[in-house]
Design an enzyme around this catalytic site. Structure first.
Site, PDB file in Angstrom:
ATOM      1  N   ASP A  77      -5.178  -0.249  -8.944  1.00 38.88           N
ATOM      2  CA  ASP A  77      -4.585  -1.059  -7.132  1.00 38.88           C
ATOM      3  C   ASP A  77      -5.518  -2.237  -7.570  1.00 38.88           C
ATOM      4  OD1 ASP A  77      -5.216  -1.366  -3.920  1.00 38.88           O
ATOM      5  OD2 ASP A  77      -4.474  -2.448  -5.232  1.00 38.88           O
ATOM      6  N   ASP A 108     -14.022   1.084  -6.758  1.00 41.23           N
ATOM      7  CA  ASP A 108     -13.873  -0.399  -6.573  1.00 41.23           C
ATOM      8  C   ASP A 108     -15.320  -1.369  -7.333  1.00 41.23           C
ATOM      9  OD1 ASP A 108     -11.847  -2.753  -5.366  1.00 41.23           O
ATOM     10  OD2 ASP A 108     -13.842  -3.732  -6.209  1.00 41.23           O
ATOM     11  N   HIS A 125       0.261  -0.771  -0.088  1.00 36.67           N
ATOM     12  CA  HIS A 125       0.100   0.274   0.055  1.00 36.67           C
ATOM     13  C   HIS A 125       0.976   1.108   0.110  1.00 36.67           C
ATOM     14  CE1 HIS A 125      -3.636  -2.531   1.937  1.00 36.67           C
ATOM     15  NE2 HIS A 125      -3.680  -2.522   0.217  1.00 36.67           N
ATOM     16  N   ASP A 185     -17.324  -0.611 -12.687  1.00 38.11           N
ATOM     17  CA  ASP A 185     -16.318  -0.966 -13.525  1.00 38.11           C
ATOM     18  C   ASP A 185     -15.786  -0.164 -13.699  1.00 38.11           C
ATOM     19  OD1 ASP A 185     -16.310  -2.660 -16.179  1.00 38.11           O
ATOM     20  OD2 ASP A 185     -14.709  -2.259 -15.380  1.00 38.11           O
ATOM     21  N   GLY A 186     -13.403   0.248 -13.324  1.00 37.66           N
ATOM     22  CA  GLY A 186     -13.553   1.269 -13.131  1.00 37.66           C
ATOM     23  C   GLY A 186     -12.820   2.086 -14.579  1.00 37.66           C
ATOM     24  N   ASP A 211     -10.111  -3.087  -0.798  1.00 36.45           N
ATOM     25  CA  ASP A 211      -9.128  -3.609   0.841  1.00 36.45           C
ATOM     26  C   ASP A 211      -9.169  -2.005   1.253  1.00 36.45           C
ATOM     27  OD1 ASP A 211      -6.983  -4.312  -0.960  1.00 36.45           O
ATOM     28  OD2 ASP A 211      -6.156  -2.819   0.763  1.00 36.45           O
TER      29      ASP A 211
HETATM   30  N1  SAM Z   1      -3.074  -6.132  -4.458  1.00 35.56           N
HETATM   31  C1  SAM Z   1      -3.311  -5.221  -3.389  1.00 35.56           C
HETATM   32  C2  SAM Z   1      -2.851  -5.418  -1.998  1.00 35.56           C
HETATM   33  O1  SAM Z   1      -2.263  -6.189  -1.985  1.00 35.56           O
HETATM   34  O2  SAM Z   1      -4.106  -5.085  -0.953  1.00 35.56           O
HETATM   35  C3  SAM Z   1      -5.544  -5.361  -3.098  1.00 35.56           C
HETATM   36  C4  SAM Z   1      -6.065  -5.332  -4.397  1.00 35.56           C
HETATM   37  S1  SAM Z   1      -7.256  -4.347  -4.364  1.00 35.56           S
HETATM   38  C5  SAM Z   1      -8.470  -6.133  -3.490  1.00 35.56           C
HETATM   39  C6  SAM Z   1      -8.114  -5.752  -5.907  1.00 35.56           C
HETATM   40  C7  SAM Z   1      -9.484  -4.631  -6.548  1.00 35.56           C
HETATM   41  O3  SAM Z   1      -9.705  -4.661  -8.373  1.00 35.56           O
HETATM   42  C8  SAM Z   1     -10.152  -5.856  -6.178  1.00 35.56           C
HETATM   43  O4  SAM Z   1     -11.042  -5.030  -5.262  1.00 35.56           O
HETATM   44  C9  SAM Z   1     -11.216  -6.088  -7.126  1.00 35.56           C
HETATM   45  O5  SAM Z   1     -12.817  -6.235  -6.847  1.00 35.56           O
HETATM   46  C10 SAM Z   1     -11.024  -4.485  -8.050  1.00 35.56           C
HETATM   47  N2  SAM Z   1     -11.276  -4.662  -9.015  1.00 35.56           N
HETATM   48  C11 SAM Z   1     -10.941  -5.904  -9.881  1.00 35.56           C
HETATM   49  N3  SAM Z   1     -11.777  -5.378 -11.416  1.00 35.56           N
HETATM   50  C12 SAM Z   1     -11.923  -4.392 -11.264  1.00 35.56           C
HETATM   51  C13 SAM Z   1     -12.915  -3.593 -12.676  1.00 35.56           C
HETATM   52  N4  SAM Z   1     -12.942  -3.909 -13.695  1.00 35.56           N
HETATM   53  N5  SAM Z   1     -12.737  -2.049 -12.012  1.00 35.56           N
HETATM   54  C14 SAM Z   1     -13.017  -1.474 -10.302  1.00 35.56           C
HETATM   55  N6  SAM Z   1     -12.186  -2.866  -9.693  1.00 35.56           N
HETATM   56  C15 SAM Z   1     -11.484  -3.623 -10.170  1.00 35.56           C
END
Ligand code: SAM
Length: 293
Positions: free
Chosen positions: A160, A110, A66, A141-142, A90
């Protein structure tokens, strides 16, 4: 040696490796519309979140990721006021971004509210900035959100996300980077988790090509340890919209008005030092122009 139920394991097929933690119980398990979110109580790493069987966050070592996905880019930017975090459900990255008092607005987008639900229940320390008046949490969706973002409205975009598979795949496309470039002000930056330099070099190569194709004049990669991810060695790649990626606010980074556990000005410089194999590969990327997408 076969592992019994006392262990939780992530198998990395493309790396031919696995990572396990001894656990006592599973404390969260939900299949959302997008992914399966689990949280385990482990013996030595605190809580562990997994998404679709991939390790995401542990209580013990998430500070490295982070801090390194946020502070290098924030100190590279001369005056980051408006930040978008795509992914990051998270909330750990949001927490780090809001330590910077010059940030006026941090929007976290997210796709999956279940991830944030799990974080609120089991990683409250990562959610401590969620009530900051500068924070806004959206669930979308991002790529759809960034395509609708006003032009030149952001100083920094932090991606992220999960790996470039499933819902995260769109966040590594030329279309996504073009939308990010448009949403960034001149001098703006994008930083994105860019997988393991040891086993995912083609992913990083594609990112460089697509960032260049989207108009980002320069790109650099920083490296850091990431104990719970495949190979334990991770990276983030930064693209610049009309700015130099070498100079950073070193004075501010040397005496930040907040605590960090991993990042500091020395780590900032060291993280951008390129291993020899990466330097060689990168020089080929920047000369050849016909590498397949
Ligand atoms: N790698 C981070 C860490 O080590 O703390 C955690 C990554 S975070 C949990 C990854 C996030 O990307 C997830 O919450 C997932 O829902 C989100 N995600 C995946 N595809 C996405 C998209 N198309 N748009 C927005 N968020 C997305």
């Amino acid at each position: 040696m076969t592992l019994n139920d006392d262990w939780v394991t992530e198998i990395c097929e493309d790396g031919g490796s696995a990572f396990s933690l001894r656990k006592s119980e599973k404390v969260f398990d939900r299949q959302s519309d997008y992914q399966r979110v689990e949280v385990y109580q482990t013996d030595t790493y605190g809580k562990l979140m997994m998404i679709d069987g991939c390790t995401m966050v542990s209580s013990r070592e998430n500070f490295i990721y982070h801090e390194m996905i946020s502070h290098p880019a924030l100190f590279l930017h001369p005056d980051p006021r408006h930040v978008a975090i795509i992914g990051g459900g998270d909330c750990g990255t949001l927490c780090e971004v809001l330590k910077h008092t010059e940030v006026e607005k941090a929007i976290q987008i997210d796709i999956d509210a279940v991830v944030t639900e799990a974080a609120l229940a089991h990683f409250p320390e990562l959610c401590s900035a969620n009530s900051d008046p500068r924070a806004e949490l959206l669930f979308s969706d991002g790529i759809q959100w960034i395509k609708r973002a006003p032009a030149a409205s952001l100083d920094l975009i932090i991606v992220d996300s999960t790996d470039p598979v499933g819902p995260g795949e769109v966040l590594f496309t030329a279309e996504f980077y073009a939308a990010c470039h448009s949403a960034l002000r001149q001098g703006g930056l994008i930083v994105q988790q860019s997988e393991s330099p040891l086993i995912h070099l083609p992913v990083i190569e594609r990112m460089y090509r697509r960032l260049a194709g989207a108009g980002f004049g320069d790109a650099r990669t920083l490296f850091f340890p990431q104990p719970i991810y495949p190979t334990g060695w991770w990276s983030a790649t930064i693209g610049g919209k009309g700015n130099d990626l070498t100079g950073f606010r070193e004075g501010d980074a040397m005496e930040p008005p907040f605590e960090t556990s991993y990042y500091n000005a020395e780590i900032h410089c060291a993280a951008f030092a390129e291993p020899a194999f990466f330097k060689t590969a990168r020089s080929e990327w920047l000369t050849a122009s016909d590498v397949p997408e």
